[in-house]
Design an enzyme around this catalytic site. Structure first.
Site, PDB file in Angstrom:
ATOM      1  N   ARG A   1       0.816  -1.227   0.000  1.00  0.00           N
ATOM      2  CA  ARG A   1       0.000   0.000   0.000  1.00  0.00           C
ATOM      3  C   ARG A   1       0.848   1.276   0.000  1.00  0.00           C
ATOM      4  O   ARG A   1       0.390   2.338   0.406  1.00  0.00           O
ATOM      5  CB  ARG A   1      -0.985   0.036   1.173  1.00  0.00           C
ATOM      6  CG  ARG A   1      -1.977  -1.096   1.142  1.00  0.00           C
ATOM      7  CD  ARG A   1      -3.291  -0.710   1.796  1.00  0.00           C
ATOM      8  NE  ARG A   1      -4.263  -1.760   1.607  1.00  0.00           N
ATOM      9  CZ  ARG A   1      -4.450  -2.761   2.446  1.00  0.00           C
ATOM     10  NH1 ARG A   1      -3.751  -2.835   3.564  1.00  0.00           N
ATOM     11  NH2 ARG A   1      -5.352  -3.679   2.188  1.00  0.00           N
TER      12      ARG A   1
ATOM     13  N   LYS B   1       3.599  11.720 -10.966  1.00  0.00           N
ATOM     14  CA  LYS B   1       2.750  10.936 -11.870  1.00  0.00           C
ATOM     15  C   LYS B   1       3.459   9.621 -12.150  1.00  0.00           C
ATOM     16  O   LYS B   1       4.600   9.622 -12.625  1.00  0.00           O
ATOM     17  CB  LYS B   1       2.523  11.673 -13.187  1.00  0.00           C
ATOM     18  CG  LYS B   1       1.423  12.698 -13.121  1.00  0.00           C
ATOM     19  CD  LYS B   1       1.079  13.195 -14.508  1.00  0.00           C
ATOM     20  CE  LYS B   1       0.030  14.277 -14.453  1.00  0.00           C
ATOM     21  NZ  LYS B   1      -0.198  14.886 -15.775  1.00  0.00           N
TER      22      LYS B   1
ATOM     23  N   GLU C   1      10.640  18.782 -24.018  1.00  0.00           N
ATOM     24  CA  GLU C   1      10.006  19.077 -22.732  1.00  0.00           C
ATOM     25  C   GLU C   1      10.599  20.332 -22.090  1.00  0.00           C
ATOM     26  O   GLU C   1       9.921  21.037 -21.346  1.00  0.00           O
ATOM     27  CB  GLU C   1      10.127  17.889 -21.769  1.00  0.00           C
ATOM     28  CG  GLU C   1       9.429  16.607 -22.226  1.00  0.00           C
ATOM     29  CD  GLU C   1       7.911  16.594 -21.963  1.00  0.00           C
ATOM     30  OE1 GLU C   1       7.357  17.626 -21.537  1.00  0.00           O
ATOM     31  OE2 GLU C   1       7.289  15.542 -22.203  1.00  0.00           O
TER      32      GLU C   1
ATOM     33  N   LYS D   1       8.333  23.268 -13.077  1.00  0.00           N
ATOM     34  CA  LYS D   1       7.449  22.130 -12.791  1.00  0.00           C
ATOM     35  C   LYS D   1       7.101  22.078 -11.304  1.00  0.00           C
ATOM     36  O   LYS D   1       5.939  21.843 -10.944  1.00  0.00           O
ATOM     37  CB  LYS D   1       8.100  20.819 -13.239  1.00  0.00           C
ATOM     38  CG  LYS D   1       7.197  19.643 -12.920  1.00  0.00           C
ATOM     39  CD  LYS D   1       7.147  18.606 -13.973  1.00  0.00           C
ATOM     40  CE  LYS D   1       6.019  17.627 -13.664  1.00  0.00           C
ATOM     41  NZ  LYS D   1       6.031  16.471 -14.521  1.00  0.00           N
TER      42      LYS D   1
ATOM     43  N   GLU E   1      -3.736  17.761 -10.801  1.00  0.00           N
ATOM     44  CA  GLU E   1      -4.209  18.244 -12.107  1.00  0.00           C
ATOM     45  C   GLU E   1      -5.698  18.576 -12.129  1.00  0.00           C
ATOM     46  O   GLU E   1      -6.446  18.109 -12.983  1.00  0.00           O
ATOM     47  CB  GLU E   1      -3.868  17.220 -13.199  1.00  0.00           C
ATOM     48  CG  GLU E   1      -3.807  17.862 -14.570  1.00  0.00           C
ATOM     49  CD  GLU E   1      -3.169  16.955 -15.624  1.00  0.00           C
ATOM     50  OE1 GLU E   1      -2.010  16.547 -15.421  1.00  0.00           O
ATOM     51  OE2 GLU E   1      -3.838  16.671 -16.612  1.00  0.00           O
TER      52      GLU E   1
ATOM     53  N   ARG F   1      -2.011  22.360 -13.587  1.00  0.00           N
ATOM     54  CA  ARG F   1      -1.047  21.317 -13.985  1.00  0.00           C
ATOM     55  C   ARG F   1      -1.284  20.853 -15.425  1.00  0.00           C
ATOM     56  O   ARG F   1      -0.351  20.399 -16.096  1.00  0.00           O
ATOM     57  CB  ARG F   1      -1.102  20.132 -13.015  1.00  0.00           C
ATOM     58  CG  ARG F   1      -0.042  19.099 -13.337  1.00  0.00           C
ATOM     59  CD  ARG F   1       0.237  18.136 -12.214  1.00  0.00           C
ATOM     60  NE  ARG F   1       1.263  17.195 -12.627  1.00  0.00           N
ATOM     61  CZ  ARG F   1       1.896  16.368 -11.823  1.00  0.00           C
ATOM     62  NH1 ARG F   1       1.602  16.364 -10.542  1.00  0.00           N
ATOM     63  NH2 ARG F   1       2.806  15.536 -12.278  1.00  0.00           N
TER      64      ARG F   1
ATOM     65  N   ASN G   1       0.720  19.799 -20.147  1.00  0.00           N
ATOM     66  CA  ASN G   1       0.386  18.919 -21.274  1.00  0.00           C
ATOM     67  C   ASN G   1       0.349  19.677 -22.602  1.00  0.00           C
ATOM     68  O   ASN G   1      -0.181  19.154 -23.583  1.00  0.00           O
ATOM     69  CB  ASN G   1      -0.959  18.231 -21.025  1.00  0.00           C
ATOM     70  CG  ASN G   1      -0.884  17.319 -19.817  1.00  0.00           C
ATOM     71  OD1 ASN G   1       0.126  16.663 -19.605  1.00  0.00           O
ATOM     72  ND2 ASN G   1      -1.930  17.303 -19.020  1.00  0.00           N
TER      73      ASN G   1
ATOM     74  N   HIS H   1       0.711  17.820 -25.809  1.00  0.00           N
ATOM     75  CA  HIS H   1       0.628  16.383 -25.519  1.00  0.00           C
ATOM     76  C   HIS H   1      -0.585  15.697 -26.130  1.00  0.00           C
ATOM     77  O   HIS H   1      -0.551  14.490 -26.356  1.00  0.00           O
ATOM     78  CB  HIS H   1       0.645  16.142 -24.001  1.00  0.00           C
ATOM     79  CG  HIS H   1       2.025  16.238 -23.405  1.00  0.00           C
ATOM     80  ND1 HIS H   1       2.782  17.390 -23.462  1.00  0.00           N
ATOM     81  CD2 HIS H   1       2.792  15.331 -22.758  1.00  0.00           C
ATOM     82  CE1 HIS H   1       3.935  17.181 -22.867  1.00  0.00           C
ATOM     83  NE2 HIS H   1       3.971  15.935 -22.435  1.00  0.00           N
TER      84      HIS H   1
ATOM     85  N   HIS I   1       0.182  12.450 -28.072  1.00  0.00           N
ATOM     86  CA  HIS I   1      -0.300  11.109 -27.729  1.00  0.00           C
ATOM     87  C   HIS I   1      -0.973  10.447 -28.930  1.00  0.00           C
ATOM     88  O   HIS I   1      -0.829   9.244 -29.151  1.00  0.00           O
ATOM     89  CB  HIS I   1      -1.249  11.165 -26.528  1.00  0.00           C
ATOM     90  CG  HIS I   1      -0.523  11.448 -25.238  1.00  0.00           C
ATOM     91  ND1 HIS I   1      -1.146  11.898 -24.100  1.00  0.00           N
ATOM     92  CD2 HIS I   1       0.792  11.352 -24.918  1.00  0.00           C
ATOM     93  CE1 HIS I   1      -0.253  12.059 -23.142  1.00  0.00           C
ATOM     94  NE2 HIS I   1       0.930  11.734 -23.602  1.00  0.00           N
TER      95      HIS I   1
ATOM     96  N   HIS J   1       8.791  10.241 -27.444  1.00  0.00           N
ATOM     97  CA  HIS J   1       7.789  11.077 -26.778  1.00  0.00           C
ATOM     98  C   HIS J   1       8.127  12.572 -26.889  1.00  0.00           C
ATOM     99  O   HIS J   1       7.281  13.385 -27.270  1.00  0.00           O
ATOM    100  CB  HIS J   1       7.646  10.666 -25.311  1.00  0.00           C
ATOM    101  CG  HIS J   1       6.716  11.550 -24.546  1.00  0.00           C
ATOM    102  ND1 HIS J   1       5.363  11.570 -24.770  1.00  0.00           N
ATOM    103  CD2 HIS J   1       6.945  12.491 -23.593  1.00  0.00           C
ATOM    104  CE1 HIS J   1       4.788  12.466 -23.974  1.00  0.00           C
ATOM    105  NE2 HIS J   1       5.732  13.037 -23.251  1.00  0.00           N
TER     106      HIS J   1
END
Ligand code: GLY
Length: 370
Positions: free
Chosen positions: A122, A144, A186, A228, A238, A242, A246, A249, A253, A267
């Protein structure tokens, strides 16, 4: 010189340490986090071949024992089979709640290992030691974590903040130029989304930085991580700001899915192309000046990274298919794609109010110029 930034997240706050040679000092850096002098390191074959001995020496120098698991390199590792293998290996190593797991690699390793740490018993703490530019400026910071699903990228995961990030800028010298430039996508993103001054700094210093100037590289990593850290501290999960991270992105994607997540498109290359498309759409919508997309493209071109759809080898699907793929994005809400658009360089914002016909026209023109 090592610089320290702090990600201010209350009882989950942590430091990002940036500097050349941090891998060799990893033991001293990590020791304060440990309940016992033993860590589990997960890496990939490429990074391990180059840097695992240095990490082991760095840990041993502080009396810390290391066990390691080496996964195959590449995006396909970021899926259930290697995730299961990692979790079961950590259990077999008897990694306990108070232990620390180390993610030693690029974005794939950081995301997968962070997710494994989030579910192991956990939740155990983990340290990110990012070895790619992309991981140093983006994926290692902000918590993330996750793996890809057949339905899309990063669709299975959790927010789980690292306890420490060690960005050793010396390892950037071992990256291929293509990997370095992909990570640069990035870096420049931070300028484009919220900091015109950083964009201008990169217009001046980008070429020298790509050519290997260590001080400029460290400065670019520091400014990117600071940007960041500030955004993540404002909006960890987010709900708002946040999403600005993206920028580019949603297009990226779709292009990654269209190229089967293969090395036809890395990427960060997709991010660069996606940012250029986002500025083009913003300009067509009258949100920013016509000069802005030209300036973005001119800088990316000068850096030698991918800029246009014509820079992607092989076939691409038509505009409708790309728009369908964009609809798989995590940012889709009530069936509406949330776009990151820009009122200018450094002025990005989130909106779902984007005429799909404009997006389609821009994609059609970009595909036609291939
Ligand atoms: N890479 C985007 C984010 O961390 O939010």
């Amino acid at each position: 010189m090592t610089e320290t930034l702090r990600v201010e997240l209350g009882d989950r706050a942590y430091d990002i340490r940036i500097g050349a040679g941090l891998i060799g000092k990893a033991g001293a850096e990590i020791a304060p986090l440990l309940a016992r002098a033993r860590v589990a390191v997960v890496s990939d074959e490429n990074v391990a071949a180059l840097h695992l001995d240095s990490l082991k020496a760095g840990l041993n120098a502080a009396g810390i024992e290391m066990v390691s698991l080496i996964l195959p390199a590449g995006e396909s590792t970021k899926a259930w089979p290697q995730f299961e293998r990692t979790v079961e290996w950590l259990l077999a190593q008897k990694i306990e709640r108070r232990d620390v797991v180390v993610a030693f690699g690029g974005g794939v390793i950081g995301d997968l290992v962070g997710f494994a740490a989030s579910v192991l018993r956990r939740g155990v703490r983990f340290v990110q030691i990012p070895t790619s530019l992309l991981a140093q400026v983006d994926s290692s910071v902000g918590g993330k974590t996750g793996i890809n699903a057949p339905q899309g990228k990063n669709l299975i995961g959790a927010f789980h903040q690292p306890a420490l990030v060690l960005a050793d800028t010396a390892v950037l010298g071992t990256l291929t130029q293509r990997d370095f430039l992909a990570g640069y996508g990035e870096v420049i993103k931070y300028g484009m989304l919220g900091d015109l001054g950083f964009f201008e700094w990169l217009e001046i210093n980008g070429p020298a930085l790509a050519a290997g100037d260590m001080a400029l590289r460290a400065e670019a990593v520091r400014r990117s991580c600071q940007a960041k850290a500030d955004i993540v501290a404002r909006d960890e999960t987010e709900q708002g700001d946040r999403a600005l991270l993206n920028l580019g992105h949603t297009f990226c994607h779709a292009l990654e899915a269209a190229t089967d997540y293969s090395d036809r498109l890395l990427h960060g290359e997709g991010v660069a192309i996606g940012c250029a498309l986002a500025f083009e759409v913003s300009s067509r919508l009258g949100l920013c000046s016509q000069e802005d997309p030209s300036r973005v493209r001119a800088h990316l071109r000068a850096m030698g990274t991918k800029v246009d759809l014509s820079d992607i080898e092989g076939d691409l699907p038509d505009a409708d298919t790309l728009i369908d793929l964009m609809g798989q994005d995590k940012k889709v809400m009530d069936g509406q794609i949330n776009y990151i658009m820009a009122r200018g360089i450094g002025q990005a914002f989130v909106t779902s109010d984007v005429d799909a016909n404009v997006v389609k026209t821009v994609l059609k023109e970009a595909l036609a110029s291939r």
